[in-house]
Design a protein around this motif. Structure first.
Motif, PDB file in Angstrom:
ATOM      1  N   LEU A  13       0.827  -1.210   0.000  1.00 47.95           N
ATOM      2  CA  LEU A  13       0.000   0.000   0.000  1.00 47.95           C
ATOM      3  C   LEU A  13       0.862   1.262   0.000  1.00 47.95           C
ATOM      4  O   LEU A  13       0.551   2.238  -0.710  1.00 47.95           O
ATOM      5  N   GLU A  14       1.941   1.254   0.768  1.00 49.22           N
ATOM      6  CA  GLU A  14       2.850   2.402   0.794  1.00 49.22           C
ATOM      7  C   GLU A  14       3.470   2.637  -0.577  1.00 49.22           C
ATOM      8  O   GLU A  14       3.587   3.778  -1.032  1.00 49.22           O
ATOM      9  N   ILE A  15       3.878   1.566  -1.240  1.00 51.42           N
ATOM     10  CA  ILE A  15       4.478   1.686  -2.582  1.00 51.42           C
ATOM     11  C   ILE A  15       3.453   2.220  -3.567  1.00 51.42           C
ATOM     12  O   ILE A  15       3.770   3.108  -4.384  1.00 51.42           O
ATOM     13  N   GLU A  16       2.214   1.721  -3.506  1.00 59.88           N
ATOM     14  CA  GLU A  16       1.166   2.210  -4.403  1.00 59.88           C
ATOM     15  C   GLU A  16       0.885   3.689  -4.161  1.00 59.88           C
ATOM     16  O   GLU A  16       0.706   4.463  -5.117  1.00 59.88           O
ATOM     17  N   GLN A  17       0.858   4.103  -2.894  1.00 63.04           N
ATOM     18  CA  GLN A  17       0.638   5.523  -2.578  1.00 63.04           C
ATOM     19  C   GLN A  17       1.781   6.377  -3.106  1.00 63.04           C
ATOM     20  O   GLN A  17       1.564   7.468  -3.637  1.00 63.04           O
ATOM     21  N   TYR A  18       3.007   5.885  -2.980  1.00 66.83           N
ATOM     22  CA  TYR A  18       4.173   6.619  -3.486  1.00 66.83           C
ATOM     23  C   TYR A  18       4.107   6.769  -5.005  1.00 66.83           C
ATOM     24  O   TYR A  18       4.367   7.847  -5.549  1.00 66.83           O
ATOM     25  N   ILE A  19       3.741   5.681  -5.678  1.00 68.74           N
ATOM     26  CA  ILE A  19       3.624   5.729  -7.146  1.00 68.74           C
ATOM     27  C   ILE A  19       2.561   6.735  -7.563  1.00 68.74           C
ATOM     28  O   ILE A  19       2.774   7.541  -8.492  1.00 68.74           O
ATOM     29  N   GLU A  20       1.414   6.720  -6.885  1.00 69.47           N
ATOM     30  CA  GLU A  20       0.339   7.674  -7.206  1.00 69.47           C
ATOM     31  C   GLU A  20       0.798   9.108  -6.942  1.00 69.47           C
ATOM     32  O   GLU A  20       0.484  10.017  -7.726  1.00 69.47           O
ATOM     33  N   GLN A  21       1.532   9.318  -5.884  1.00 72.88           N
ATOM     34  CA  GLN A  21       2.046  10.647  -5.568  1.00 72.88           C
ATOM     35  C   GLN A  21       2.999  11.112  -6.671  1.00 72.88           C
ATOM     36  O   GLN A  21       2.933  12.265  -7.117  1.00 72.88           O
ATOM     37  N   GLN A  22       3.889  10.219  -7.118  1.00 68.97           N
ATOM     38  CA  GLN A  22       4.836  10.571  -8.177  1.00 68.97           C
ATOM     39  C   GLN A  22       4.113  10.869  -9.489  1.00 68.97           C
ATOM     40  O   GLN A  22       4.488  11.802 -10.206  1.00 68.97           O
ATOM     41  N   ARG A  23       3.084  10.097  -9.783  1.00 68.74           N
ATOM     42  CA  ARG A  23       2.303  10.350 -11.006  1.00 68.74           C
ATOM     43  C   ARG A  23       1.606  11.698 -10.933  1.00 68.74           C
ATOM     44  O   ARG A  23       1.530  12.438 -11.928  1.00 68.74           O
ATOM     45  N   GLY A  24       1.079  12.011  -9.750  1.00 71.87           N
ATOM     46  CA  GLY A  24       0.426  13.313  -9.578  1.00 71.87           C
ATOM     47  C   GLY A  24       1.403  14.458  -9.758  1.00 71.87           C
ATOM     48  O   GLY A  24       1.079  15.462 -10.409  1.00 71.87           O
ATOM     49  N   GLU A  25       2.596  14.326  -9.188  1.00 74.39           N
ATOM     50  CA  GLU A  25       3.613  15.364  -9.349  1.00 74.39           C
ATOM     51  C   GLU A  25       4.060  15.471 -10.798  1.00 74.39           C
ATOM     52  O   GLU A  25       4.312  16.568 -11.316  1.00 74.39           O
ATOM     53  N   GLU A  26       4.157  14.332 -11.482  1.00 68.17           N
ATOM     54  CA  GLU A  26       4.553  14.336 -12.902  1.00 68.17           C
ATOM     55  C   GLU A  26       3.490  15.039 -13.739  1.00 68.17           C
ATOM     56  O   GLU A  26       3.818  15.830 -14.643  1.00 68.17           O
ATOM     57  N   ASP A  27       2.216  14.771 -13.427  1.00 66.18           N
ATOM     58  CA  ASP A  27       1.128  15.427 -14.156  1.00 66.18           C
ATOM     59  C   ASP A  27       1.162  16.936 -13.932  1.00 66.18           C
ATOM     60  O   ASP A  27       0.922  17.723 -14.865  1.00 66.18           O
ATOM     61  N   GLU A  28       1.478  17.384 -12.730  1.00 69.37           N
ATOM     62  CA  GLU A  28       1.550  18.822 -12.437  1.00 69.37           C
ATOM     63  C   GLU A  28       2.684  19.471 -13.217  1.00 69.37           C
ATOM     64  O   GLU A  28       2.550  20.589 -13.735  1.00 69.37           O
ATOM     65  N   ILE A  29       3.804  18.776 -13.302  1.00 68.29           N
ATOM     66  CA  ILE A  29       4.958  19.299 -14.042  1.00 68.29           C
ATOM     67  C   ILE A  29       4.597  19.398 -15.523  1.00 68.29           C
ATOM     68  O   ILE A  29       4.929  20.383 -16.211  1.00 68.29           O
ATOM     69  N   ASP A  30       3.910  18.372 -16.058  1.00 67.21           N
ATOM     70  CA  ASP A  30       3.503  18.392 -17.473  1.00 67.21           C
ATOM     71  C   ASP A  30       2.545  19.545 -17.728  1.00 67.21           C
ATOM     72  O   ASP A  30       2.610  20.177 -18.798  1.00 67.21           O
ATOM     73  N   LYS A  31       1.647  19.837 -16.800  1.00 70.37           N
ATOM     74  CA  LYS A  31       0.695  20.947 -16.988  1.00 70.37           C
ATOM     75  C   LYS A  31       1.389  22.301 -16.974  1.00 70.37           C
ATOM     76  O   LYS A  31       0.964  23.213 -17.650  1.00 70.37           O
ATOM     77  N   GLN A  32       2.442  22.407 -16.185  1.00 72.50           N
ATOM     78  CA  GLN A  32       3.157  23.671 -16.092  1.00 72.50           C
ATOM     79  C   GLN A  32       3.962  23.939 -17.360  1.00 72.50           C
ATOM     80  O   GLN A  32       4.230  25.087 -17.697  1.00 72.50           O
ATOM     81  N   ASN A  33       4.379  22.920 -18.049  1.00 71.63           N
ATOM     82  CA  ASN A  33       5.206  23.102 -19.260  1.00 71.63           C
ATOM     83  C   ASN A  33       4.347  23.275 -20.438  1.00 71.63           C
ATOM     84  O   ASN A  33       3.882  23.714 -21.186  1.00 71.63           O
TER      85      ASN A  33
END
Length: 101
Positions: free
Chosen positions: A81-101
């Protein structure tokens, strides 16, 4: 000194008593050896106590193994569960970075 036949007879009688005690039967043998009923009774009681101790030890061992397996299963699921939460967090941060560019 005891002769060989008497010693072999005594050993065989003791072995037979042990096997019968395991089956929860009373062992009363009439052989040429000098076993008394009291000695046989004590032997049977001691054998039954040993069987009881072994049985309890096996139950304790099985209980401990089951407890360890359950705690490890719970710990492993928590880590997943911790790994899945970390992956989701990283995907969310990646999506935010993509939106900013």
């Amino acid at each position: 000194m005891v002769d060989k036949d008497t010693l072999v007879g005594a050993l065989n009688a003791a072995h037979d008593c042990h096997l019968l005690a395991i089956d929860n039967k009373v062992c009363i043998t009439h052989t040429h050896t000098q076993y008394s009923l009291q000695t046989l009774f004590i032997t049977n009681i001691n054998t039954l106590k040993e069987d009881s101790i072994v049985s309890r030890a096996k139950k304790d061992r099985d209980s401990l193994i089951e407890s360890i397996q359950n705690s490890e299963l719970k710990r492993n699921r928590q880590k997943i569960l911790e790994i899945e939460q970390y992956i989701e967090q990283q995907r969310g941060e990646e999506d935010e970075i993509d939106k900013q560019n």
